[in-house]
Motif scaffolding. Structure first.
Motif, PDB file in Angstrom:
ATOM      1  N   PRO A  63       1.016  -1.239   0.043  1.00 28.23           N
ATOM      2  CA  PRO A  63       0.193   0.027   0.109  1.00 28.23           C
ATOM      3  C   PRO A  63       0.823   1.430  -0.054  1.00 28.23           C
ATOM      4  CG  PRO A  63      -0.601  -1.683   1.611  1.00 28.23           C
ATOM      5  CD  PRO A  63       0.502  -2.143   1.163  1.00 28.23           C
ATOM      6  N   PRO A  64       0.252   2.373  -0.430  1.00 24.78           N
ATOM      7  CA  PRO A  64       1.271   3.608  -0.583  1.00 24.78           C
ATOM      8  C   PRO A  64       1.723   4.124   0.596  1.00 24.78           C
ATOM      9  CG  PRO A  64      -0.908   3.716  -1.850  1.00 24.78           C
ATOM     10  CD  PRO A  64      -0.966   2.423  -0.977  1.00 24.78           C
ATOM     11  N   ASP A  65       0.986   3.976   1.677  1.00 23.79           N
ATOM     12  CA  ASP A  65       1.447   4.284   3.222  1.00 23.79           C
ATOM     13  C   ASP A  65       2.553   3.366   4.035  1.00 23.79           C
ATOM     14  OD1 ASP A  65      -0.340   2.140   3.934  1.00 23.79           O
ATOM     15  OD2 ASP A  65      -1.515   3.233   5.157  1.00 23.79           O
ATOM     16  N   ASP A  66       2.920   2.335   3.285  1.00 23.59           N
ATOM     17  CA  ASP A  66       3.975   1.285   3.617  1.00 23.59           C
ATOM     18  C   ASP A  66       5.185   1.818   3.596  1.00 23.59           C
ATOM     19  OD1 ASP A  66       5.480  -0.923   4.004  1.00 23.59           O
ATOM     20  OD2 ASP A  66       3.676  -2.331   3.953  1.00 23.59           O
ATOM     21  N   GLN A 102       4.724  10.580   0.565  1.00 25.48           N
ATOM     22  CA  GLN A 102       3.402   9.679   0.300  1.00 25.48           C
ATOM     23  C   GLN A 102       2.880   8.981   1.624  1.00 25.48           C
ATOM     24  OE1 GLN A 102       3.537   7.075  -3.188  1.00 25.48           O
ATOM     25  NE2 GLN A 102       1.378   7.260  -3.314  1.00 25.48           N
ATOM     26  N   ALA A 103       3.978   8.168   2.015  1.00 24.73           N
ATOM     27  CA  ALA A 103       3.608   7.342   3.217  1.00 24.73           C
ATOM     28  C   ALA A 103       3.358   7.852   4.461  1.00 24.73           C
ATOM     29  CB  ALA A 103       4.748   6.292   3.417  1.00 24.73           C
ATOM     30  N   LEU A 104       4.401   9.032   4.948  1.00 24.23           N
ATOM     31  CA  LEU A 104       4.086   9.564   6.193  1.00 24.23           C
ATOM     32  C   LEU A 104       3.438  11.108   6.228  1.00 24.23           C
ATOM     33  CD1 LEU A 104       7.757   8.659   6.827  1.00 24.23           C
ATOM     34  CD2 LEU A 104       5.621   7.714   7.843  1.00 24.23           C
ATOM     35  N   GLY A 105       3.268  11.665   4.873  1.00 27.44           N
ATOM     36  CA  GLY A 105       2.966  12.965   4.844  1.00 27.44           C
ATOM     37  C   GLY A 105       4.015  13.869   4.699  1.00 27.44           C
ATOM     38  N   PRO A 106       3.994  15.319   4.431  1.00 25.87           N
ATOM     39  CA  PRO A 106       5.102  16.210   4.438  1.00 25.87           C
ATOM     40  C   PRO A 106       5.697  16.594   5.346  1.00 25.87           C
ATOM     41  CG  PRO A 106       2.882  17.194   4.036  1.00 25.87           C
ATOM     42  CD  PRO A 106       2.488  15.779   4.411  1.00 25.87           C
ATOM     43  N   VAL A 107       5.198  16.507   6.709  1.00 24.50           N
ATOM     44  CA  VAL A 107       5.972  17.070   7.878  1.00 24.50           C
ATOM     45  C   VAL A 107       6.150  16.199   8.994  1.00 24.50           C
ATOM     46  CG1 VAL A 107       4.567  19.415   7.407  1.00 24.50           C
ATOM     47  CG2 VAL A 107       3.422  17.610   8.822  1.00 24.50           C
ATOM     48  N   HIS A 108       6.467  14.983   8.526  1.00 27.37           N
ATOM     49  CA  HIS A 108       6.808  13.936   9.439  1.00 27.37           C
ATOM     50  C   HIS A 108       8.195  13.966   9.768  1.00 27.37           C
ATOM     51  CE1 HIS A 108       7.577   9.934  11.317  1.00 27.37           C
ATOM     52  NE2 HIS A 108       6.220   9.740  11.356  1.00 27.37           N
ATOM     53  N   LEU A 109       8.636  13.815  10.915  1.00 26.36           N
ATOM     54  CA  LEU A 109      10.131  13.744  11.283  1.00 26.36           C
ATOM     55  C   LEU A 109      11.346  12.834  10.383  1.00 26.36           C
ATOM     56  CD1 LEU A 109      12.357  15.048  13.208  1.00 26.36           C
ATOM     57  CD2 LEU A 109      11.977  13.210  14.992  1.00 26.36           C
TER      58      LEU A 109
END
Length: 229
Positions: A63-66, A102-109
Motif C-alpha cells: 500500500p502507498p502508506d507502507d 506519500q507514506a508519512l505526509g509532508p511534515v513527518h520527522l
C-alpha cells in the motif's frame, strides 16, 4: 512454501553466491533485504543490487502508506553511492523522499534525514540554491520535534547557513550560523574541525556585513583550531 527458518534459507543461497539457484518466491521482503545487506557488507555489490531490486519489486506492491518502499529505495541509493554512481544515487534518494512523503505526509520527522542527505549532496556539488529549500524543510521538522538544542538541528542549521552564505545572502546567514554555533560549541569537542570550518564561513559573513572587528577574532580562533590539528 519453504518452512525452514529464514537464516537456513539464506544460508542455502550462500547469501550472495549462486543467486540464480535461489527461488525468490520463497523469500519475503525482509529476507531479500537481509540478504542484500549481507551481500553489501561483504562487498558483493552486484548481488546486493539484484536482491534489493527484487525487494523493491515486492515493495512496489505494498500500500502507498507502507514505509518499506522508502527503506528499499534508501538502501539502493546507499548502494549506488558505494559504487560511485552519484547521479543514480541522487535519483534514488529523491524517489525515497517522494515515497516517504506519500507514506508519512509532508511534515513527518522521518523525512528530515532524507532532506538533509539530498541537501548535502547538492551542497557538495555547489548547487546551493537547490540545497537551501531542503535544509529549510529539515530545520523546520527537526526543530519542531527535537527543540533548538539538539545536534541534528544545529547540523541542519549549519547546512542552511552555508547555503545562504554561498549565494550571497549574508544577512540571512548570520543568525543561522550563530544559532548553530551556540549548540555545536556545547556538544562538540573544542578542537573539532567542524567548528573551524563553520567559524571560517561565519567570519566571511561578518566581514560581508560590516562586522570586521568581530571577524578578526573569529579568524584568529580558526587559525588556532587548524594549527592544532
Amino acid at each position: 512454501m519453504d518452512r525452514r527458518p529464514r537464516s537456513h534459507r539464506l544460508a542455502a543461497c550462500g547469501l550472495a553466491a549462486s543467486l540464480a539457484a535461489c527461488q525468490y518466491p520463497a523469500f519475503g521482503w525482509e529476507d531479500l533485504m537481509e540478504a542484500g545487506h549481507e551481500a553489501y557488507l561483504h562487498g558483493q555489490h552486484a548481488d546486493a543490487e539484484e536482491l534489493l531490486l527484487e525487494a523493491l519489486a515486492r515493495a512496489d506492491r505494498f500500500p502507498p502508506d507502507d514505509v518499506r518502499r522508502v527503506t528499499t529505495l534508501t538502501a539502493l541509493a546507499e548502494l549506488a553511492d558505494a559504487q560511485i554512481r552519484p547521479e543514480e544515487a541522487e535519483t534514488l534518494y529523491r524517489q525515497a523522499l517522494a515515497a516517504a512523503e506519500q507514506a508519512l505526509g509532508p511534515v513527518h520527522l522521518d523525512l528530515a534525514p532524507l532532506l538533509v542527505t539530498l541537501a548535502d549532496r547538492y551542497a557538495d556539488q555547489r548547487l546551493h540554491a537547490e540545497a537551501a529549500p531542503l535544509y529549510e524543510r529539515a530545520v523546520v521538522l527537526l526543530e519542531a520535534e527535537l527543540g533548538r538544542y539538539h545536534l541534528d538541528v544545529a547540523t541542519a542549521l549549519a547546512g542552511l547557513a552555508s547555503a545562504y552564505y554561498h549565494q550571497g545572502f549574508h544577512a540571512e546567514a548570520a543568525p543561522l550560523y550563530e544559532r548553530s554555533l551556540e549548540v555545536l560549541e556545547l556538544m562538540l569537542e573544542p578542537d573539532n574541525v567542524r567548528l573551524a570550518d563553520l567559524l571560517a564561513e561565519y567570519a566571511g559573513v561578518l566581514r560581508a556585513t560590516d562586522r570586521g572587528l568581530e571577524a578578526v577574532a573569529i579568524e584568529r580562533r580558526v587559525l588556532a583550531l587548524r594549527s592544532a590539528l
